[in-house]
Design an enzyme around this catalytic site. Structure first.
Site, mmCIF file in Angstrom:
data_model
loop_
_atom_site.group_PDB
_atom_site.id
_atom_site.type_symbol
_atom_site.label_atom_id
_atom_site.label_comp_id
_atom_site.label_asym_id
_atom_site.label_seq_id
_atom_site.Cartn_x
_atom_site.Cartn_y
_atom_site.Cartn_z
ATOM 1 N N TYR A 1 -2.786 11.281 0.683
ATOM 2 C CA TYR A 1 -3.309 11.159 -0.675
ATOM 3 C C TYR A 1 -3.198 12.483 -1.411
ATOM 4 O O TYR A 1 -2.763 12.544 -2.567
ATOM 5 C CB TYR A 1 -4.768 10.689 -0.627
ATOM 6 N N HIS B 1 -5.043 -7.706 -0.107
ATOM 7 C CA HIS B 1 -4.280 -6.478 0.078
ATOM 8 C C HIS B 1 -3.545 -6.422 1.418
ATOM 9 O O HIS B 1 -2.423 -5.940 1.489
ATOM 10 C CB HIS B 1 -5.231 -5.290 -0.042
ATOM 11 N N ASP C 1 0.863 -1.184 0.000
ATOM 12 C CA ASP C 1 0.000 0.000 0.000
ATOM 13 C C ASP C 1 0.910 1.248 0.000
ATOM 14 O O ASP C 1 1.875 1.308 -0.751
ATOM 15 C CB ASP C 1 -0.948 -0.046 1.208
#
Length: 950
Positions: A404, A461, A303
């Site tokens: 982000y 994930h 990630d």
């Protein structure tokens, strides 16, 4: 479960097929010289054709003395030469820039860039201090109170599991467990079972776990930096840490683990100013490792941890002994082009036994957008809630998500870090259900010394949490191979892959020749309400009154006053990171202490309101009928709102529309419905309620009210619904006025792309900067449309938080009323909100809050952007309904008439404003009313001229 990476993805037997396909695309050039195409001609014939093309030899021998060359032949030859040159330029330029252009230079790095408060710059403590996680009693009590006082959750749609986000039926059990059963004291001890520390790096207190094994003589201890991502934390490595630090007789090394919380996550300090993206975090962690005495070390991440460690491998290759990642991710023009080519013929890119992990791109992109992998976390309730506690007890969710914004922006993408090759030896682990898959040979374009990729037929994930044993074994195996590699090999640079330029033609032809789907057919009686009510519904038209009851008001005020301390905005930041929390306090205080609830209740009831059941749903609507003198016609106008608005958008414009004005022999009877699931209209109980389905409901509503023909006006979702009504019921729609027209079809996309090269062919020169360059448009979409991604994939997840927290609802919705009227408002201290009154803004919030409808409202995004609905391709069907478009200067997107006309064949006018924004009815009601009257007058004249029935 481990499969080696092949250096070339095409088996020999498939190579012949590729060659034949390339020959076929070469042969399509034959018509340029007057010959019909054949699937495969001889090489001599093909060569002769090209020789004749280049030489212009198309003349005909008529005698032994000479030849004749018709003028049209000369023209065709010249045109063919020109087309060939243009083709070579168009195809050659991108091939050069993508595959032969030198990679960008690594960016300059400031190892001492300061992210903390300026006043501490010369005073910070650089020691390494022990740290313990603490759950204090006050925090626990407050948390339990909040969990127990949540509002009722919106029920999930019928037949839906987790497709719309977290299922609200399941949510109750998790909230009950967290509030009543989670053993806080016991789990606090679990959090503290590994040694933890803090140290100040570049002004930030960085929290980290450090576990050093005891090793016998002859075993070397080597450092491994282990990085988490979002929504994880250091807690996700809990089960893997003892496995990674275990000593084995089969290895001559053991791992010392350093597991930090990312800045702004958990117990690590956040930056106080903007800019701390993945590249800057790479610097922070390099400095952390140097602080701990490690000049060379191994790195592992997934990630965000994978992106940050990838940046470390690029920026500090001299430090990194080896890089292991459980996510293969590379976002460059080159990798994108390769993936697109593979969508035409997968063996060009990937082995056939793995093709389903990458193709078809439509399915994989859909899966990536929907993010289904995380639902398969295999962990116990305490472990999952532990991760929530990391965010809650540290109050770090806001600062965590800033990563982000700091990374997916123009500054970071301009660094082109993914295009810079790195010599660090690399090993990828790719789980079956990871959110993305890239074959090793593509990753090798960046990681030129890719030693292995472990392909797993299981897992997802959160691999370290799901399969800690397999994860640990693979990391240890990788480090063992890195150590061998350093002993046996010198770092080498690999050659970049060259893609045959002619294949680009395949992509272009495929896009241009894709057939349109057949027109859709909708059931006008499709039932959206509870099945048990079918056939029993009350179809009468019932008066309705909005009510703010005292119990709701009291609960709302308590929630507003009891909100947790808001995270301060970064230094020098206004609304660039979303709603500024200092300004938010002003609105929350007003809502809780000054908003006149009863007075506003009366104001919201100033227009007649009704409900009637359409297809199983009680639809709420305003209906305002004017009183007019003889000789003045009353014409029905269906006016449609979108999100995050409501019928409240129209309260200022309705009086203007229902009042007779000089020069017009008509006035409007306004019907303004709340969209299904919005405000006081029922939401569907099963999936699929998208614009076309709402169009059916609104057509039935108008028929119920006695209007077989009517005018419509819309913006935002109202625009899409109106367009669907034009398409499905052109005989019912007399005219369509639109202040946010948007066409999404193959023809529209092709024109938009054409305009990127030749703007004057698509848009008026003085308006070109509203649409081009497309890079600006995409950058704007990335900045402003994160909400759409959430709504389209997890509406029920985000809906829970917005339904339960009025503070969160206010920040989420009011932020749109800041930036959508004018994107420049992002830099204003008040967000530009002063153009609206506080009463207007809070009225709109009250419609969502008192009806508890935010969750059901945002489901429209998931329905409208679903694969099933997108395949209908509604905008690909032209409609003859006359349309009048109105475009404010700061509308989210500008659609020039040339693109609008690909859908609407009768565009009567295009009003282009040099002011105004997205919420035109609320911002400029007089301007909207004036334009609507002009439009309907033009529609009525158009019908007279074309002798169509009014």
């Amino acid at each position: 479960m481990t499969k080696p990476s092949s250096p070339w993805p095409i088996p020999l037997t498939e190579g012949r097929i590729v060659l034949k396909r390339l020959m076929f695309w070469l042969n399509i050039l034959q018509p340029a010289v007057g010959s019909p195409p054949t699937l495969l001609g001889s090489q001599t014939k093909v060569s002769n054709r090209f020789r004749r093309l280049l030489s212009g030899d198309q003349c005909v021998r008529v005698s032994s003395r000479g030849r004749t060359c018709p003028l049209f032949v000369h023209f065709k030859v010249k045109m063919a030469r020109l087309l060939l040159v243009l083709l070579l330029v168009v195809l050659g330029a991108p091939v050069y820039f993508l595959f032969f252009k030198s990679p960008p230079a690594p960016p300059e790095i400031d190892l001492d860039e300061w992210w903390g408060p300026d006043q501490l710059k010369t005073k910070h403590d650089t020691s390494i201090k022990p740290f313990k996680v603490k759950f204090d009693e006050t925090m626990i009590k407050d948390l339990k109170d909040r969990l127990k006082s949540h509002r009722p959750y919106v029920p999930p749609l019928e037949g839906v599991g987790f497709e719309y986000g977290f299922n609200s039926k399941q949510m109750n059990s998790w909230v009950k467990y967290w509030a009543e059963e989670y053993p806080f004291a016991e789990r606090e001890q679990v959090f503290n079972k590994y040694p933890q520390f803090k140290t100040n790096i570049q002004g930030l207190d960085i929290h980290f776990i450090r576990v050093k094994p005891e090793v016998p003589a002859g075993v070397q201890t080597v450092p491994l930096l282990l990085l988490h991502g979002w929504p994880g934390s250091v807690r996700e490595f809990d089960a893997a840490i003892p496995l990674l630090t275990a000593v084995s007789k089969d290895r001559d090394f053991a791992l010392e683990l350093i597991v930090p919380s990312l800045p702004g996550y958990g117990f690590s300090s956040p930056a106080v100013r903007p800019g701390l993206g993945a590249d800057k975090m790479a610097v922070v962690f390099r400095n952390l490792m140097h602080r701990l005495g490690f000049k060379k070390y191994y790195i592992q991440g997934g990630d965000w941890g994978g992106i940050i460690t990838g940046n470390m491998a690029t920026l500090f290759p001299q430090d990194i002994l080896g890089y292991h990642s459980n996510i293969a991710f590379s976002m460059t023009p080159r990798t994108t082009l390769i993936q697109i080519l593979g969508s035409i013929y997968p063996p060009l890119v990937i082995r056939s036994d793995l093709a389903d992990r990458m193709y078809p791109l439509s399915k994989k992109f859909s899966n990536l957008v929907e993010e289904m992998g995380y639902l398969h976390i295999q962990s116990t309730k305490p472990d999952t809630v532990d991760n929530l506690m990391m965010y809650w007890t540290s109050n770090s969710i806001t600062t965590a998500m800033r990563l982000y914004s700091e990374t997916f922006n123009k500054r970071y993408t301009g660094l082109k870090i993914d295009e810079i090759p790195t010599p660090v030896p690399t090993w990828f682990l790719q789980a079956k259900n990871e959110i993305s898959y890239l074959p090793g040979w593509i990753m090798k374009l960046k990681y030129v010394n890719l030693i292995n990729e472990t392909i797993v037929d299981d897992g997802g994930h959160f691999f370290a949490m799901e399969m800690p044993k397999f994860f640990s074994e693979d990391v240890l195996k990788a480090i063992g191979e890195f150590r061998k590699w350093h002993k046996q090999n010198n770092l080498k640079m690999s050659k970049l892959l060259t893609i045959v330029a002619a294949v680009v033609t395949v992509v272009i032809a495929w896009i241009l020749l894709s057939p349109s789907p057949k027109p859709p057919v909708f059931d006008p009686e499709e039932w959206w309400g509870p099945i048990e009510m079918k056939g029993k519904q009350d179809t009468s038209i019932r008066p309705f009154t909005i009510k703010f009851d005292d119990a709701m008001i009291k609960d709302l005020k308590q929630r507003l006053k009891a909100h947790r301390p808001l995270t301060p905005p970064l230094e020098g930041i206004a609304f660039e990171y979303g709603f500024n929390t200092k300004e938010l306090e002003v609105y929350l205080k007003y809502w809780a202490e000054e908003y006149p609830f009863k007075e506003r209740e009366k104001a919201l009831n100033q227009f007649p309101q009704f409900k009637t059941n359409i297809q199983g749903l009680d639809i709420h609507f305003l209906r305002v009928t004017p009183k007019v003198p003889a000789g003045v016609s009353v014409v029905p106008l269906l006016i449609l709102h979108g999100w995050p608005g409501s019928v409240r958008d129209f309260y200022e414009v309705i009086p203007l529309l229902t009042k007779q004005r000089p020069g017009y022999d008509f006035v409007f009877e306004v019907i303004a419905p709340s969209m299904p699931g919005f405000g006081f209209s029922d939401g569907a109980v099963r999936p699929g309620m998208a614009p076309a389905q709402i169009a059916v409901i609104y057509r039935n509503l108008m028929h119920r009210l006695g209007f077989k023909k009517f005018y419509i006006q819309g913006g935002n979702w109202g625009s899409g619904i109106a367009a669907a009504m034009d398409t499905l019921y052109p005989e019912a729609v007399l005219g369509h006025h639109d202040n946010g027209v948007f066409v999404q079809s193959g023809a529209a996309t092709r024109k938009m792309i054409l305009g990127a090269f030749f703007p004057s062919l698509v848009v008026e020169p003085h308006l070109a900067d509203r649409l081009y360059p497309l890079s600006w448009l995409f950058s704007f979409a990335m900045e402003e449309f994160g909400y759409l991604h959430l709504h389209a994939t997890k509406p029920d997840t985000v809906g829970v938080s917005l339904s339960d927290s009025p503070s969160g609802l206010a920040a989420y919705i009011l932020e749109k009323f800041s930036t959508w009227p004018n994107r420049a408002h992002r830099s204003l201290p008040d967000g530009g909100l002063k153009k609206f009154s506080k009463e207007q803004l809070i009225d709109n919030l009250m419609i969502y809050w008192t009806s508890n409808s935010i969750n059901s409202a945002i489901r429209i995004y998931a329905n409208a952007l679903s694969k099933k609905y997108m395949e209908l391709d509604m905008d690909s069907y032209p409609t003859k309904v006359p349309i009048w478009a109105m475009q404010a200067k700061h509308e989210l997107f500008y659609m020039p008439p040339s693109i609008v006309e690909t859908k609407f064949t009768n565009v009567l006018n295009y009003t282009v404003l040099d002011y105004g924004g997205h919420f035109i009815a609320l911002e400029l009601p007089e301007v909207l009313a004036d334009d609507l009257f002009k439009a309907v007058k033009a529609f009525r004249n158009w019908h007279k001229v074309n002798k169509t029935e009014l």
